[in-house]
Design an enzyme around this catalytic site. Structure first.
Site, mmCIF file in Angstrom:
data_model
loop_
_atom_site.group_PDB
_atom_site.id
_atom_site.type_symbol
_atom_site.label_atom_id
_atom_site.label_comp_id
_atom_site.label_asym_id
_atom_site.label_seq_id
_atom_site.Cartn_x
_atom_site.Cartn_y
_atom_site.Cartn_z
ATOM 1 N N ARG A 138 -0.417 11.786 -9.742
ATOM 2 C CA ARG A 138 0.006 10.403 -9.481
ATOM 3 C C ARG A 138 1.330 10.107 -10.178
ATOM 4 O O ARG A 138 2.110 9.288 -9.730
ATOM 5 C CB ARG A 138 -1.046 9.411 -9.979
ATOM 6 C CG ARG A 138 -2.372 9.432 -9.238
ATOM 7 C CD ARG A 138 -3.200 8.221 -9.635
ATOM 8 N NE ARG A 138 -4.607 8.346 -9.310
ATOM 9 C CZ ARG A 138 -5.158 8.007 -8.134
ATOM 10 N NH1 ARG A 138 -4.401 7.542 -7.174
ATOM 11 N NH2 ARG A 138 -6.457 8.128 -7.931
ATOM 12 N N GLU A 142 0.837 -1.208 0.000
ATOM 13 C CA GLU A 142 0.000 0.000 0.000
ATOM 14 C C GLU A 142 0.871 1.256 0.000
ATOM 15 O O GLU A 142 1.955 1.278 0.593
ATOM 16 C CB GLU A 142 -0.922 -0.063 1.232
ATOM 17 C CG GLU A 142 -1.773 1.143 1.493
ATOM 18 C CD GLU A 142 -2.790 1.458 0.408
ATOM 19 O OE1 GLU A 142 -2.410 1.442 -0.774
ATOM 20 O OE2 GLU A 142 -3.939 1.776 0.745
ATOM 21 N N ASP A 143 0.387 2.298 -0.667
ATOM 22 C CA ASP A 143 1.179 3.539 -0.714
ATOM 23 C C ASP A 143 1.209 4.266 0.632
ATOM 24 O O ASP A 143 2.251 4.754 1.044
ATOM 25 C CB ASP A 143 0.680 4.478 -1.837
ATOM 26 C CG ASP A 143 -0.824 4.703 -1.802
ATOM 27 O OD1 ASP A 143 -1.489 4.190 -0.871
ATOM 28 O OD2 ASP A 143 -1.335 5.390 -2.697
ATOM 29 N N PHE A 146 -1.198 16.455 3.829
ATOM 30 C CA PHE A 146 -1.730 15.854 2.602
ATOM 31 C C PHE A 146 -0.628 15.825 1.541
ATOM 32 O O PHE A 146 -0.088 16.871 1.169
ATOM 33 C CB PHE A 146 -2.927 16.663 2.101
ATOM 34 C CG PHE A 146 -3.580 16.056 0.894
ATOM 35 C CD1 PHE A 146 -4.424 14.963 1.023
ATOM 36 C CD2 PHE A 146 -3.333 16.567 -0.374
ATOM 37 C CE1 PHE A 146 -5.025 14.390 -0.091
ATOM 38 C CE2 PHE A 146 -3.924 16.002 -1.498
ATOM 39 C CZ PHE A 146 -4.773 14.909 -1.351
ATOM 40 N N ASP A 195 -2.989 5.873 6.445
ATOM 41 C CA ASP A 195 -3.469 7.172 6.930
ATOM 42 C C ASP A 195 -4.451 6.934 8.069
ATOM 43 O O ASP A 195 -4.046 6.747 9.216
ATOM 44 C CB ASP A 195 -4.086 7.931 5.750
ATOM 45 C CG ASP A 195 -4.403 9.376 6.067
ATOM 46 O OD1 ASP A 195 -4.363 9.755 7.243
ATOM 47 O OD2 ASP A 195 -4.717 10.142 5.143
#
Ligand code: PRP
Length: 188
Positions: free
Chosen positions: A174, A107-108, A161, A111
């Site tokens: 992206r 997973e990137d 963010f 959060d």
């Protein structure tokens, strides 16, 4: 020429860079060495989460030299907002057989934890031998929707963010090779 000027305008939208392309590349190579050692002689399947996780998956899979397969799960929680709704929608399940396999969820970003919790639960239904998590970014947060245990962490970052390297704002950025924070005027 058009391609390169488009890229530099994306970079111009950043207030600052948190992680450079080189830092990301080096850390992924280190993580791959750990994964190769831990999963030697095991049937490893990397499972990434669309869409943000695919850039990390593409680089990680090519760094790992032991045999393995990979697949993708579709999940989305942000919509066009900058903070997670906590509601995760699954849009695609895996097609590779996971029964008795050693699954590593790639997973990137970790959060609020909502996405990883839902996807991990989904994968457990396929009866794998184990499901562990590899997250490139681990956001420092006081409170999450779900606390999830992460076996491999690329970088710990502050609660800001971020975009780039798969992470988007309204589907943009992206394709940035670095990870950074957007200028305020972009989203205000
Ligand atoms: C982002 C990101 C993670 C998830 C992390 O995906 O790529 O998958 O949010 O947030 P969480 O820990 O709060 O759940 P998003 O839902 O925006 O979908 P995308 O990957 O298609 O952009």
């Amino acid at each position: 020429m058009r391609h390169s000027s488009d890229k530099s305008s994306l970079q111009d939208d950043l207030e600052y860079v948190i992680l450079t392309e080189e830092q990301i590349r080096k850390r992924i190579a280190e993580m791959a060495r750990e994964i190769e050692r831990d999963y030697a002689e095991k049937e490893l399947v990397l499972v990434s989460i669309l869409k943000g996780g695919v850039i990390f998956l593409a680089d990680l899979t090519r760094e790992i030299s032991i045999p393995h397969s990979y697949d993708m799960v579709g999940a989305s929680s942000y919509g066009s907002q900058m903070s997670s709704s906590g509601q995760v929608t699954i849009t695609k399940d895996v097609t590779v057989l996971l029964k008795n396999k050693y699954v590593l969820l790639v997973e990137d970003i970790y959060d609020t934890g909502a996405t990883l919790k839902v996807v991990k639960d989904l994968l457990e239904v396929h009866s794998p031998r184990s499901v562990e998590i590899c997250a490139l970014l681990w956001k420092e947060k006081k409170k999450r929707h779900h606390e999830v245990s992460i076996k491999y962490i690329g970088f710990k970052i502050p609660d800001v963010f971020v975009v780039g390297y798969g992470l988007d704002y309204n589907e943009k950025y992206r394709n940035l090779r670095c990870i950074g924070v957007l200028k305020k005027e972009i989203y205000q």
